[in-house]
Design a protein around this motif. Structure first.
Motif: not given
Lengths: 298, 305
Positions: B99, B107-109, B135-136, B139-140, B143, B162
């Motif tokens: 990721t 992607p996170a999904d 940052k990533k 998002e990840v 999820k 975060n």
């Protein structure tokens, strides 16, 4: 408590700009404001002043002397600038404080003799050729050597103010240790070196902490140091709350800090948020709880 | 005169925290003595735990002797995880390196559904770390938390950049947080204080950052010691969490470990053993033979009291 106002220092942009442009007003405003706030000395932190030393030093010292009647603390590591400052004060019959000398060889040779020559008070810090001792008693050992040297030059203890060097409490791991070592030094000093006064550059204790909490840290540390017998502090003379503490006008706050220092288990439910913050800060500065930037939140 | 050894009794207790679900859920921490101070009053109810690390993509740059035990499964994280379980480890540690925006930026999904597959394929607990890109990860990891709702994973690294978004997701979906700070006791405490605005303290595990032998390990060592002393002796509530030592990746980056297998195992093993002595409650390593080596060295139940 002798208050030495720190507000004229070249790190401040307004001072630096005025100093460069020889604009007397901002500097005189600061000197006047500190005098009105009740400062006992005005610190002139001019930096090293490598260029145009004589001309610029003469200008700034006279600028302040022209306006206020207070003694000056001449704050520079440059012995040439120092001598100019001390000489001007002497010529104008004004008391001056040499700020500062240390146990470093250069300082012993070039700074300390100036205190004798101009018959002024002198700050001696615990720094020596090996650096900065970390513990209260090693700070004392270092300063005792330098004081003995000063005595041999003919400077009596009554002329000497010792500075244990305050470091930021936030420094990883070691900061709180130093905060404790510093007040231990202050406590031990009168017995070890009778007649000598103690002095700290207070604001450094809060260097590196979030700006909104710096004053709180400074104030509490001042109360702790005062209880240990501190004679003089260099700090923001324009902080009114700080000034009240120095003049014994905030007895409730002082009592609360003392009770915390004495280990009393204080019930927060009866305290205001401000009082809780004083308790938490006292615990940080006495090393009882670990410092973090979020010390008021836990 | 007869000598009587002094016996200390401390009042601070490291929080006992559980990760995973079911029979093989793991308890971490719970001690009220300093590491190995079995001569003092108190107990250490849970022995040190071990996790083997896997990646969510075929590793690049791993030496042959590290790939070898997994070479037929290394492109398939689910099979790789099961292989780890077969080696008798206590937990699997999945690092979602793919990721990372500097890697595949996957992607996170995708990361979340893979995490779920891995967690479901094993009966031991799963620890899942993002790439470390704060940052990533923001998002990840939420999820991941959502897709794996209720599985009580240990999710990290929660960092100062975060913690707000990660803490919330971890709380909402029934997981635990691994809070990472860069080798600094004051920052470590600050992150725990701030994470506790959302989480309860017994949902946090401390990751103080673990450096490898010869590459700064002594900093990690003294920091872990300090955390335990503050928690057990001084009773600082914000350091009374179990410690995770994520050291495998650091060890296998070293020239010495890459050079040959024996050195690699010793490098990882010595680092693991040292950080256990400092007080780590769970160790993350990469090589199953290191696992065997360290377990043999410390001997079965001796670290429990």
């Amino acid at each position: 408590m002798i208050v030495i106002g720190e507000n004229i220092h070249v790190i401040a942009k307004v001072v630096n700009d005025a100093f460069k442009a020889k604009d007397a007003k901002p500097i005189q405003d600061l000197a006047k404001a500190q005098a009105e706030a009740g400062a006992d000395y005005i610190d002139l932190n001019v930096g090293f002043l490598r260029k145009d030393t004589e001309e610029r030093m003469t200008w700034i010292v006279n600028t302040v002397l022209d306006l206020v009647d207070l003694p000056l603390s001449i704050d520079t590591m440059n012995p040439v600038a120092m001598e100019i400052g001390l000489r001007l004060c002497k010529e104008r019959g004004r008391k001056a404080l040499l700020n500062s000398a240390s146990g470093k060889t250069d300082s012993k040779n070039e700074m300390l003799p100036l205190a004798k020559k101009y018959d002024c008070d002198v700050v001696i810090s615990c720094i020596n050729d090996k650096g900065m001792p970390a513990e209260g008693d090693s700070k004392l050992d270092s300063v005792m050597d330098t004081v003995a040297y000063a005595n041999d030059l003919g400077i009596p203890n009554e002329r000497i103010w010792c500075d244990p060097i305050v470091l930021p409490a936030s420094t990883a791991g070691e900061g709180q240790k130093n905060a404790v070592a510093t007040y231990e030094f202050v406590e031990m000093l009168p017995e070890a070196l009778p007649g000598i006064q103690s002095l700290v550059g207070l604001s450094n204790v809060s260097s590196g902490t979030p700006i909104e909490n710096r004053e709180l840290l400074n104030r509490v540390y001042l109360v702790i140091l005062a209880r240990k017998g501190l004679s003089a502090s260099i700090h923001d003379a324009l902080d009114e709350d700080m000034m009240k503490l120095c003049r014994g006008k905030s007895q409730n706050t002082v009592d609360l800090i003392y009770r915390t220092m004495d280990g009393e288990d204080i019930d927060f439910s009866s305290l205001s948020q401000e009082e809780i913050n004083y308790v938490k800060t006292t615990k940080v500065l006495t090393g009882e709880t670990l410092y973090s930037d979020a010390w008021l939140e836990s | 005169m007869e000598y009587k050894a002094p016996v200390e009794a401390y009042t601070g207790v490291v929080r006992e925290e559980t990760i995973g679900k079911g029979e093989k859920a793991l308890k971490l921490g719970g001690e009220n003595i300093l590491p190995l101070h079995f001569f003092d009053e108190g107990s250490n109810p849970n022995p040190p735990r071990f996790a083997l690390e896997i990646l969510d993509m075929k590793p690049e740059g791993w030496p042959e002797h590290l790939v070898e035990p997994f070479k037929d499964v290394i492109s398939d994280p689910v099979k790789w995880a099961k292989r780890c379980e077969d080696f008798g480890v206590d937990a699997v540690f999945l690092r979602l390196v793919s990721t990372d925006p500097a890697e595949k930026d996957s992607p996170a999904d995708e990361a979340a559904s893979l995490t779920k597959k891995v967690a479901e394929a094993i009966s031991i607990p799963l620890i899942v770390y993002g790439s470390g890109d704060d940052k990533k990860d923001a998002e990840v990891l939420p999820k991941v938390a959502e897709v794996c709702d209720g599985m009580n994973l240990l999710i990290g690294p929660v960092q100062k950049e975060n913690y707000e978004v990660l803490s919330k997701a971890i709380l909402d979906h029934g997981h635990k947080a691994s809070a990472l700070s860069p080798l600094d006791i004051n920052l470590l405490k600050e992150l725990n204080v701030k994470s506790c605005h959302t989480l309860s303290p017994d949902m946090i595990v401390i990751d103080p950052e673990s450096a490898a032998l010869g590459y700064g390990m002594e900093y990690s060592f003294s920091l872990m010691e300090r955390v335990k002393q503050l928690g057990v002796i001084v009773k600082d509530s914000m350091t009374q969490m179990p410690i995770i030592a994520d050291l495998g990746g650091e060890c296998w980056k070293t020239k010495q470990a890459i050079e040959n297998k024996e050195q690699g195992l010793l490098w990882e093993g010595m680092t693991a053993l040292s950080l256990l002595l400092a007080g780590a409650n769970i160790i993350v390593i990469r090589h199953p033979e290191t696992l065997k080596l360290v377990k043999e060295t410390i001997g079965g139940e001796i670290w429990q009291k």
